[in-house]
Scaffold this motif. Structure first.
Motif, PDB file in Angstrom:
ATOM      1  N   GLU A  88     -52.696   0.231   1.808  1.00 27.88           N
ATOM      2  CA  GLU A  88     -53.541   0.647   2.985  1.00 27.88           C
ATOM      3  C   GLU A  88     -52.931  -0.387   4.133  1.00 27.88           C
ATOM      4  O   GLU A  88     -53.188   0.059   5.334  1.00 27.88           O
ATOM      5  CB  GLU A  88     -55.017   0.301   2.430  1.00 27.88           C
ATOM      6  N   ARG A  89     -52.771  -1.612   3.720  1.00 28.15           N
ATOM      7  CA  ARG A  89     -52.472  -2.515   4.835  1.00 28.15           C
ATOM      8  C   ARG A  89     -51.127  -2.189   5.435  1.00 28.15           C
ATOM      9  O   ARG A  89     -50.895  -2.211   6.690  1.00 28.15           O
ATOM     10  CB  ARG A  89     -52.343  -3.882   4.183  1.00 28.15           C
ATOM     11  N   MET A  90     -50.267  -1.428   4.754  1.00 27.73           N
ATOM     12  CA  MET A  90     -49.032  -1.118   5.271  1.00 27.73           C
ATOM     13  C   MET A  90     -49.241   0.283   6.211  1.00 27.73           C
ATOM     14  O   MET A  90     -48.639   0.164   7.164  1.00 27.73           O
ATOM     15  CB  MET A  90     -48.303  -0.757   4.100  1.00 27.73           C
ATOM     16  N   ARG A  91     -49.777   0.862   6.039  1.00 26.66           N
ATOM     17  CA  ARG A  91     -50.367   1.960   6.899  1.00 26.66           C
ATOM     18  C   ARG A  91     -50.841   1.565   8.341  1.00 26.66           C
ATOM     19  O   ARG A  91     -50.516   1.761   9.362  1.00 26.66           O
ATOM     20  CB  ARG A  91     -51.425   3.032   6.275  1.00 26.66           C
ATOM     21  N   VAL A  92     -51.836   0.772   8.046  1.00 21.43           N
ATOM     22  CA  VAL A  92     -52.316  -0.188   9.471  1.00 21.43           C
ATOM     23  C   VAL A  92     -51.151  -0.638  10.160  1.00 21.43           C
ATOM     24  O   VAL A  92     -51.271  -0.647  11.535  1.00 21.43           O
ATOM     25  CB  VAL A  92     -53.367  -1.157   8.979  1.00 21.43           C
ATOM     26  N   ILE A  93     -50.195  -1.473   9.535  1.00 23.68           N
ATOM     27  CA  ILE A  93     -49.262  -2.024  10.008  1.00 23.68           C
ATOM     28  C   ILE A  93     -48.339  -1.002  10.797  1.00 23.68           C
ATOM     29  O   ILE A  93     -47.922  -1.287  12.136  1.00 23.68           O
ATOM     30  CB  ILE A  93     -48.254  -3.045   9.210  1.00 23.68           C
ATOM     31  N   ARG A  94     -47.844  -0.161  10.030  1.00 24.88           N
ATOM     32  CA  ARG A  94     -47.078   0.786  10.551  1.00 24.88           C
ATOM     33  C   ARG A  94     -47.725   1.558  11.944  1.00 24.88           C
ATOM     34  O   ARG A  94     -47.205   1.695  12.934  1.00 24.88           O
ATOM     35  CB  ARG A  94     -46.867   2.044   9.662  1.00 24.88           C
ATOM     36  N   ALA A  95     -49.012   1.965  11.776  1.00 24.60           N
ATOM     37  CA  ALA A  95     -49.665   2.659  12.893  1.00 24.60           C
ATOM     38  C   ALA A  95     -49.724   1.714  14.276  1.00 24.60           C
ATOM     39  O   ALA A  95     -49.694   2.064  15.393  1.00 24.60           O
ATOM     40  CB  ALA A  95     -50.961   3.177  12.433  1.00 24.60           C
ATOM     41  N   LEU A  96     -50.089   0.465  13.881  1.00 21.27           N
ATOM     42  CA  LEU A  96     -49.984  -0.547  14.988  1.00 21.27           C
ATOM     43  C   LEU A  96     -48.798  -0.839  15.670  1.00 21.27           C
ATOM     44  O   LEU A  96     -48.812  -0.883  16.740  1.00 21.27           O
ATOM     45  CB  LEU A  96     -50.936  -1.874  14.416  1.00 21.27           C
ATOM     46  N   HIS A  97     -47.758  -0.753  14.836  1.00 28.10           N
ATOM     47  CA  HIS A  97     -46.393  -1.117  15.474  1.00 28.10           C
ATOM     48  C   HIS A  97     -46.112   0.001  16.209  1.00 28.10           C
ATOM     49  O   HIS A  97     -45.460  -0.067  17.385  1.00 28.10           O
ATOM     50  CB  HIS A  97     -45.374  -1.411  14.343  1.00 28.10           C
ATOM     51  N   GLU A  98     -46.269   1.046  15.690  1.00 29.75           N
ATOM     52  CA  GLU A  98     -45.776   2.562  16.653  1.00 29.75           C
ATOM     53  C   GLU A  98     -46.611   2.241  17.856  1.00 29.75           C
ATOM     54  O   GLU A  98     -46.129   2.715  19.036  1.00 29.75           O
ATOM     55  CB  GLU A  98     -46.041   3.687  15.578  1.00 29.75           C
ATOM     56  N   PHE A  99     -48.011   2.018  17.811  1.00 30.03           N
ATOM     57  CA  PHE A  99     -48.643   2.029  19.266  1.00 30.03           C
ATOM     58  C   PHE A  99     -47.957   0.997  20.054  1.00 30.03           C
ATOM     59  O   PHE A  99     -48.018   1.070  21.145  1.00 30.03           O
ATOM     60  CB  PHE A  99     -50.055   1.583  18.757  1.00 30.03           C
ATOM     61  N   LEU A 100     -47.692  -0.219  19.515  1.00 30.29           N
ATOM     62  CA  LEU A 100     -47.255  -1.223  20.348  1.00 30.29           C
ATOM     63  C   LEU A 100     -45.914  -0.924  20.893  1.00 30.29           C
ATOM     64  O   LEU A 100     -45.723  -1.006  21.959  1.00 30.29           O
ATOM     65  CB  LEU A 100     -47.345  -2.504  19.288  1.00 30.29           C
ATOM     66  N   ALA A 101     -44.980  -0.271  20.122  1.00 34.43           N
ATOM     67  CA  ALA A 101     -43.651   0.077  20.541  1.00 34.43           C
ATOM     68  C   ALA A 101     -43.874   1.121  21.813  1.00 34.43           C
ATOM     69  O   ALA A 101     -43.296   0.978  22.701  1.00 34.43           O
ATOM     70  CB  ALA A 101     -42.919   0.603  19.228  1.00 34.43           C
ATOM     71  N   SER A 114     -62.100   5.718  21.953  1.00 31.47           N
ATOM     72  CA  SER A 114     -62.957   5.848  20.853  1.00 31.47           C
ATOM     73  C   SER A 114     -64.570   5.027  21.273  1.00 31.47           C
ATOM     74  O   SER A 114     -65.473   5.731  20.763  1.00 31.47           O
ATOM     75  CB  SER A 114     -62.736   5.046  19.499  1.00 31.47           C
ATOM     76  N   ILE A 115     -64.429   4.576  22.439  1.00 27.71           N
ATOM     77  CA  ILE A 115     -65.661   3.993  22.815  1.00 27.71           C
ATOM     78  C   ILE A 115     -65.988   4.449  24.331  1.00 27.71           C
ATOM     79  O   ILE A 115     -66.626   3.779  24.959  1.00 27.71           O
ATOM     80  CB  ILE A 115     -65.664   2.282  22.848  1.00 27.71           C
ATOM     81  N   GLY A 116     -65.227   5.401  24.656  1.00 23.68           N
ATOM     82  CA  GLY A 116     -65.269   6.318  25.990  1.00 23.68           C
ATOM     83  C   GLY A 116     -64.438   5.745  27.303  1.00 23.68           C
ATOM     84  O   GLY A 116     -64.699   6.459  28.328  1.00 23.68           O
ATOM     85  N   ASP A 118     -50.370   3.630  25.175  1.00 23.43           N
ATOM     86  CA  ASP A 118     -50.084   4.838  24.954  1.00 23.43           C
ATOM     87  C   ASP A 118     -51.151   5.760  24.038  1.00 23.43           C
ATOM     88  O   ASP A 118     -51.597   5.320  23.286  1.00 23.43           O
ATOM     89  CB  ASP A 118     -48.861   5.196  23.779  1.00 23.43           C
ATOM     90  N   THR A 119     -51.571   6.846  24.704  1.00 25.25           N
ATOM     91  CA  THR A 119     -52.662   7.355  24.024  1.00 25.25           C
ATOM     92  C   THR A 119     -52.571   8.315  22.745  1.00 25.25           C
ATOM     93  O   THR A 119     -53.593   7.990  22.012  1.00 25.25           O
ATOM     94  CB  THR A 119     -53.151   8.791  25.081  1.00 25.25           C
ATOM     95  N   LYS A 120     -51.446   8.794  22.530  1.00 28.82           N
ATOM     96  CA  LYS A 120     -51.023   9.538  21.197  1.00 28.82           C
ATOM     97  C   LYS A 120     -51.095   8.720  20.069  1.00 28.82           C
ATOM     98  O   LYS A 120     -51.796   8.719  18.993  1.00 28.82           O
ATOM     99  CB  LYS A 120     -49.665  10.263  21.276  1.00 28.82           C
ATOM    100  N   THR A 121     -50.153   7.472  20.248  1.00 33.86           N
ATOM    101  CA  THR A 121     -50.269   6.543  18.990  1.00 33.86           C
ATOM    102  C   THR A 121     -51.546   5.733  18.815  1.00 33.86           C
ATOM    103  O   THR A 121     -51.937   5.248  17.639  1.00 33.86           O
ATOM    104  CB  THR A 121     -48.882   5.667  19.270  1.00 33.86           C
ATOM    105  N   ARG A 122     -52.334   5.589  19.975  1.00 35.47           N
ATOM    106  CA  ARG A 122     -53.530   4.941  19.924  1.00 35.47           C
ATOM    107  C   ARG A 122     -54.481   5.551  18.995  1.00 35.47           C
ATOM    108  O   ARG A 122     -55.125   5.210  18.208  1.00 35.47           O
ATOM    109  CB  ARG A 122     -54.067   4.482  21.256  1.00 35.47           C
ATOM    110  N   ARG A 123     -54.559   7.000  19.278  1.00 35.60           N
ATOM    111  CA  ARG A 123     -55.542   7.919  18.510  1.00 35.60           C
ATOM    112  C   ARG A 123     -55.039   7.894  17.124  1.00 35.60           C
ATOM    113  O   ARG A 123     -55.918   7.884  16.101  1.00 35.60           O
ATOM    114  CB  ARG A 123     -55.490   9.097  19.107  1.00 35.60           C
ATOM    115  N   GLU A 124     -53.741   7.765  16.918  1.00 31.60           N
ATOM    116  CA  GLU A 124     -53.121   7.930  15.445  1.00 31.60           C
ATOM    117  C   GLU A 124     -53.527   6.469  14.873  1.00 31.60           C
ATOM    118  O   GLU A 124     -54.189   6.569  13.562  1.00 31.60           O
ATOM    119  CB  GLU A 124     -51.634   8.017  15.315  1.00 31.60           C
TER     120      GLU A 124
END
Length: 290
Positions: free
Chosen positions: A189-202, A220-222, A228-234
């Motif tokens: 679970e933690r690895m999934r979060v780290i991967r998604a955050l790393h992709e958003f930051l990159a 998500s809060i309007g 980057d919008t796409k990776t943030r949504r992911e």
């Protein structure tokens, strides 16, 4: 917190209030720490990180002896070893041999929980009397509780988990083994979060800058927000799934609190919070790039 819980449990059961001990390296430091604590009631190893794996600790627990090399010589000295070991950690994992010899305790404090306001010194006698009454009641009942066997701990298994099962508290051993197995799921679970955050930051060009919880929660809060919008949504989808599992909510505060608990995934990466101009931003450090 976890250190206080370990200390209070030690006081109630053994009448000892252990001071925390830290270990930052392996091998010889483990030997020295174990040797110097051989006559304690409780050894509290506090705030361990990464992968906790020690052949020295496993040997001491199994044999009841500990060996260390005398300072500035090649001579080894062996002495009896008796402590009960309490480990506290955030995000640590246990080696396979060690994990079969521990009872995990996850610290979860409900929002509406009341703080203990009693006196441990005065309450200890009543607590011990209650605990021993449970064991006495089970042994006097003549009943046999059917519980999961714990290899190498037959005598303990026949009394403590059996008494609790007889009382109606469920199968302690099965619960402990399930908790140990859940460590792998939590790591993934933690690895999934780290991967998604790393992709958003990159994708946002923020690998060094990092992103705040507020920036992660934009849209998500309007608000559209920077990055980057796409990776943030992911990333938001992953966080929302994790937070719902943990009964949390997709809010700036909830995301910031959760990211602060992810910490290190041994052998993979870590999430670190750094404060700049009063804003905490979260940065991913991949293994080999720290």
């Amino acid at each position: 917190g976890k250190t206080t819980l370990a200390q209070r449990a030690s006081w109630v059961t053994l009448g000892a209030m252990p001071g925390p001990t830290t270990i930052t390296r392996g091998g010889e430091e483990w030997s020295k720490t174990l040797f110097s604590s051989a006559d304690r009631e409780v050894l509290l190893l506090d705030n361990l990180r990464g992968r906790v794996e020690s052949v020295e600790l496993e040997a001491a627990v199994l044999s009841g002896q500990v060996t260390a090399r005398r300072f500035h010589t090649q001579e080894t000295v062996t002495r009896p070893w008796r402590p009960i070991v309490a480990l506290t950690a955030n995000g640590a994992t246990l080696g396979s041999d060690l994990s079969r010899r521990v009872i995990p305790v996850r610290l979860e404090r409900p929002v509406d929980a009341e703080a203990y306001s009693g006196d441990l010194v005065l309450d200890r006698e009543a607590m011990l009397r209650a605990a021993l009454s449970i064991v006495r009641g089970y042994l006097a009942s003549g009943e046999t509780a059917h519980i999961t066997p714990w290899q190498s701990y037959d005598a303990w298994n026949r009394v403590i988990p059996a008494s609790l099962a007889w009382l109606g508290c469920g199968d302690l051993v099965a619960h402990a083994q399930a908790s140990i197995a859940s460590v792998d799921a939590e790591r993934e679970e933690r690895m999934r979060v780290i991967r998604a955050l790393h992709e958003f930051l990159a994708a946002s060009g923020w690998l060094e800058r990092g992103a705040s919880a507020n920036e992660i929660c934009q849209e998500s809060i309007g608000n559209s927000g920077p990055g980057d919008t796409k990776t943030r949504r992911e990333l938001q989808a992953v966080l929302r799934e994790v937070l719902e599992t943990r009964r949390g909510t997709m809010t700036v505060r909830g995301v910031g609190h959760y990211l602060g608990t992810v910490g290190l995934v041994p052998g993979y990466a870590s999430i670190n919070g750094k404060v700049s101009s009063g804003v905490r931003r979260w940065v991913v450090r991949l293994k080999g790039n720290e």
